[in-house]
Design a protein around this motif. Structure first.
Motif, short mmCIF file in Angstrom:
data_model
loop_
_atom_site.label_atom_id
_atom_site.label_comp_id
_atom_site.label_asym_id
_atom_site.label_seq_id
_atom_site.Cartn_x
_atom_site.Cartn_y
_atom_site.Cartn_z
N ILE A 79 0.80 -1.22 0.00
CA ILE A 79 0.00 0.00 0.00
C ILE A 79 0.84 1.28 0.00
O ILE A 79 0.34 2.36 -0.29
CB ILE A 79 -0.96 -0.01 1.20
CG1 ILE A 79 -2.13 0.96 0.95
CG2 ILE A 79 -0.21 0.31 2.51
CD1 ILE A 79 -3.23 0.85 1.98
N MET A 226 -4.84 -8.49 4.71
CA MET A 226 -4.18 -7.82 5.84
C MET A 226 -3.56 -8.84 6.79
O MET A 226 -2.52 -8.57 7.40
CB MET A 226 -5.18 -6.93 6.57
CG MET A 226 -5.72 -5.78 5.73
SD MET A 226 -6.76 -4.62 6.66
CE MET A 226 -5.55 -3.84 7.71
N PHE A 233 0.64 -3.57 4.13
CA PHE A 233 -0.34 -2.55 4.52
C PHE A 233 0.28 -1.51 5.44
O PHE A 233 -0.34 -1.02 6.38
CB PHE A 233 -1.56 -3.22 5.17
CG PHE A 233 -2.44 -3.91 4.17
CD1 PHE A 233 -3.44 -3.22 3.51
CD2 PHE A 233 -2.22 -5.25 3.85
CE1 PHE A 233 -4.23 -3.86 2.57
CE2 PHE A 233 -3.01 -5.89 2.92
CZ PHE A 233 -4.02 -5.20 2.26
N LYS A 234 1.53 -1.16 5.16
CA LYS A 234 2.24 -0.11 5.87
C LYS A 234 2.66 0.97 4.88
O LYS A 234 3.26 0.67 3.85
CB LYS A 234 3.47 -0.66 6.59
CG LYS A 234 3.15 -1.74 7.63
CD LYS A 234 2.35 -1.17 8.79
CE LYS A 234 2.09 -2.23 9.85
NZ LYS A 234 1.24 -1.70 10.95
N MET A 235 2.35 2.22 5.19
CA MET A 235 2.65 3.31 4.27
C MET A 235 4.14 3.65 4.23
O MET A 235 4.62 4.26 3.28
CB MET A 235 1.86 4.57 4.65
CG MET A 235 0.37 4.46 4.47
SD MET A 235 -0.16 4.13 2.77
CE MET A 235 0.46 5.57 1.92
N LEU A 556 -7.30 7.90 5.72
CA LEU A 556 -6.56 6.79 5.11
C LEU A 556 -5.18 6.63 5.74
O LEU A 556 -4.74 5.51 6.02
CB LEU A 556 -6.43 7.02 3.60
CG LEU A 556 -7.72 6.87 2.78
CD1 LEU A 556 -7.53 7.41 1.38
CD2 LEU A 556 -8.15 5.40 2.72
N TYR A 557 -4.50 7.74 5.99
CA TYR A 557 -3.17 7.67 6.58
C TYR A 557 -3.22 7.23 8.04
O TYR A 557 -2.33 6.52 8.52
CB TYR A 557 -2.43 9.00 6.42
CG TYR A 557 -1.61 9.04 5.16
CD1 TYR A 557 -0.28 8.63 5.15
CD2 TYR A 557 -2.17 9.46 3.96
CE1 TYR A 557 0.46 8.63 3.99
CE2 TYR A 557 -1.44 9.48 2.79
CZ TYR A 557 -0.12 9.06 2.81
OH TYR A 557 0.62 9.06 1.66
N LYS A 559 -5.34 5.17 9.21
CA LYS A 559 -5.63 3.74 9.16
C LYS A 559 -4.39 2.91 8.83
O LYS A 559 -4.15 1.85 9.42
CB LYS A 559 -6.73 3.48 8.12
CG LYS A 559 -7.01 2.01 7.83
CD LYS A 559 -7.57 1.30 9.05
CE LYS A 559 -7.92 -0.15 8.73
NZ LYS A 559 -8.38 -0.89 9.92
N PHE A 560 -3.57 3.39 7.87
CA PHE A 560 -2.50 2.54 7.35
C PHE A 560 -1.09 3.03 7.69
O PHE A 560 -0.13 2.51 7.13
CB PHE A 560 -2.63 2.39 5.83
CG PHE A 560 -3.89 1.70 5.41
CD1 PHE A 560 -4.08 0.36 5.69
CD2 PHE A 560 -4.90 2.40 4.76
CE1 PHE A 560 -5.25 -0.29 5.31
CE2 PHE A 560 -6.06 1.77 4.36
CZ PHE A 560 -6.24 0.42 4.65
N TRP A 561 -0.96 3.99 8.55
CA TRP A 561 0.38 4.50 8.88
C TRP A 561 1.24 3.40 9.50
O TRP A 561 2.40 3.22 9.17
CB TRP A 561 0.28 5.66 9.84
CG TRP A 561 1.61 6.31 10.09
CD1 TRP A 561 2.44 6.10 11.15
CD2 TRP A 561 2.27 7.26 9.27
NE1 TRP A 561 3.57 6.86 11.04
CE2 TRP A 561 3.50 7.60 9.89
CE3 TRP A 561 1.97 7.87 8.06
CZ2 TRP A 561 4.40 8.51 9.35
CZ3 TRP A 561 2.84 8.79 7.53
CH2 TRP A 561 4.05 9.08 8.16
#
Length: 561
Positions: A79, A226, A233-235, A556-557, A559-561
């Motif tokens: 992601i 996930m 799933f890590k930005m 979104l950030y 959630k996935f930070w």
């Protein structure tokens, strides 16, 4: 007929082809009285609505590089690659509020015209040549190659060159009608690519759910992704250590964690959306409010793109690593095509139509920009100064054909090595060789009245030279382990700096050089643009669109930070 596509799939695709072609021809006939008007042909001046502008921007942007390349990066990185799309939405807000008013107030129609008006003829000519080479040998070639490879994989693997020619001819058919036809057929193309893309993502998730025993449920399938691939799933990609695997190093070199946000990714997005011919040709077809609304509409559509073009790549990764996918054809760039094989008859045809729509729309938009720059900024000024309206339109059409022919020739046997690098990374990296200098030149030219023409010429050349130096020689110049965040790439047997960081370094030193040179000139350059606060005021409805977009990005950030 081959094992991948059935009669129903071909029927769906043919219907799509007929609808787009017929609509494009209708638009062309309706506007035929304007076809000898150069501005109508190249810019569709005064005729585009906000929804046409927004849809056309997305259609030209979302192409094989996203469907194939970004899906491949989703397979590889996860992601984190969505940052290109989500931060693009913020970049579009910046462009809509601050850049477009400058262009419209000064009646800018092409990017070289901006440089001539603000700086001088030499700067405009240098950049016109730069852009032509970039658009033909990086953008057109990569889109045509990736698209042909993907569709060829679905069609049985024996028709690469036939498909390549077919895509080129279809794009030529659309683009020869001018900007009006390109923009309004893009509305259909966007609808097809979004619907087809969402269907593909849905089927990918339900397929994952089926294989992992949670039922044919898209939400359950997403939860499986996930669970099975949490690192996808890590930005933020962590910086490699001495014990890191080559895979971790390769990931960091492609997307270097937090440094991407401090350096290259902003330069990529602001240069692409704010200093790019695609933007001006669509946004200048309207008044300021319509242009702003169209650009912000495009920004909201960008929020959907990772769901359409990246998620199938992650699904392919989970299926592949668990033995549910065969060997990917073309490496990571084969991830999207592999997922399409799971689609049922008919829907597979829709997804191929979506992919084709993205490819053709992007090819048509880019060759139209190429013909505009060549005709208005080179041919009309330096080769045939007395060319009339009809002649300019004909010259533009010849330029469209010549550009597409070159793209086909250079992708015929992948002379440029696009397949070896990975399509999405290929485009980002090699576009990044000129992005720092170009963005520095535009940014200072718009908002600092002291910037001189000499500084602009030095900036664009220095930006390119520094980008090459930092990409190829920086570790040797500065040392292996420095604050430059180098990583040892065993594949090359040497230390290497991620290209995002190279872009940031190039931009920083180019800005310093341009500022220093400009201080030697007058306090106000006589060619500086007039800027006032009124230009940047936005209406309440515009503010609402901006706030909604920003809130979605923040969510979104978080959630996935």
């Amino acid at each position: 007929m081959n094992q991948n596509l059935a009669v129903a799939d071909y029927a769906v695709f043919i219907i799509y082809f007929i609808v787009v072609s017929a609509y494009g021809y209708t638009v062309y006939r309706k506007r035929k009285q304007d076809e000898q008007d150069a501005k109508a042909y190249f810019l569709a001046e005064g005729n585009l609505t906000w929804w046409a502008i927004g849809a056309s921007l997305i259609a030209s942007n979302i192409s094989a590089e996203q469907f194939i390349g970004m899906s491949g990066e989703g397979f590889f990185l996860g992601i984190a690659v969505a940052a290109y799309e989500w931060l693009a939405a913020i970049a579009l807000i910046i462009v809509a509020v601050w850049f477009i008013p400058v262009y419209l107030k000064n009646k800018i129609y092409t990017m070289p015209q901006f440089l001539k008006t603000r700086y001088n003829e030499s700067t405009a000519l240098i950049m016109a040549v730069f852009w032509l080479f970039l658009y033909v040998f990086v953008n057109l070639t990569s889109i045509l190659y990736l698209g042909a490879v993907a569709i060829n994989g679905l069609a049985g693997g024996e028709y690469l060159h036939v498909i390549m020619i077919g895509l080129a001819v279809f794009a030529l058919f659309i683009s020869l009608g001018g900007m009006k036809v390109v923009a309004y057929t893009d509305v259909i193309q966007v609808a097809v690519l979004i619907i087809g893309g969402l269907v593909t993502s849905y089927i990918a998730l339900t397929t994952v759910g089926q294989y992992f025993g949670v039922g044919e449920n898209a939400i359950a399938g997403f939860k499986v992704l996930m669970r099975e691939a949490p690192e996808h799933f890590k930005m933020i990609i962590p910086k490699p250590t001495a014990n890191s695997s080559q895979l971790d190093i390769d990931k960091y070199l492609t997307f270097p964690g937090l440094m991407s946000y401090l350096a290259g990714i902003w330069i990529i997005n602001l240069n692409y959306w704010g200093c790019n011919q695609y933007i001006t040709q669509r946004a200048l077809g309207a008044d300021l409010q319509t242009a702003r609304t169209g650009i912000l509409f495009a920004g909201m559509l960008k929020l959907l793109m990772p769901l359409i073009v990246m998620l199938p790549g992650i699904a392919a990764y989970v299926l592949y690593t668990n033995g549910h996918l065969p060997q990917l054809v073309g490496g990571k760039d084969g991830a999207y095509s592999a997922v399409l094989t799971f689609l049922p008859t008919g829907l597979k045809g829709l997804s191929v139509a979506a992919l084709t729509a993205a490819i053709v729309a992007s090819l048509a938009g880019k060759v139209n920009s190429i013909s505009t720059i060549y005709t208005l900024d080179i041919h009309k000024k330096y080769i045939q100064k007395d060319a009339g309206e009809k002649q300019q339109v004909n010259i533009g059409r010849i330029a469209v054909f010549a550009a597409m022919l070159l793209a086909v020739l250079f992708t015929w046997n992948d002379i440029l090595g696009i397949g070896g690098v990975g399509g999405f990374t290929y485009i980002q990296k090699y576009t990044g060789f000129i992005s720092p200098g170009v963005f520095a030149m535009f940014f200072l030219g718009m908002f600092w009245k002291r910037t001189t023409g000499t500084a602009a010429i030095v900036g664009v050349i220095l930006g390119f030279v520094l980008s090459v130096l930092f990409n190829e020689y920086a570790p040797a110049l500065f040392g292996n382990e420095t604050l430059l965040y180098t990583a040892y790439n065993n594949g090359k047997g040497a230390f290497e700096i991620p290209f995002h960081i190279c872009m940031g370094l190039s931009f920083f030193f180019t800005m310093l050089a341009m500022i220093a040179i400009s201080f030697a000139g007058p306090k106000v350059n006589p060619k500086a643009f007039e800027i006032d606060a009124e230009m940047f005021k936005v209406k309440p409805q515009t503010t609402v669109l901006i706030v909604i977009t920003l809130l979605v990005i923040v969510a979104l950030y978080v959630k996935f930070w």
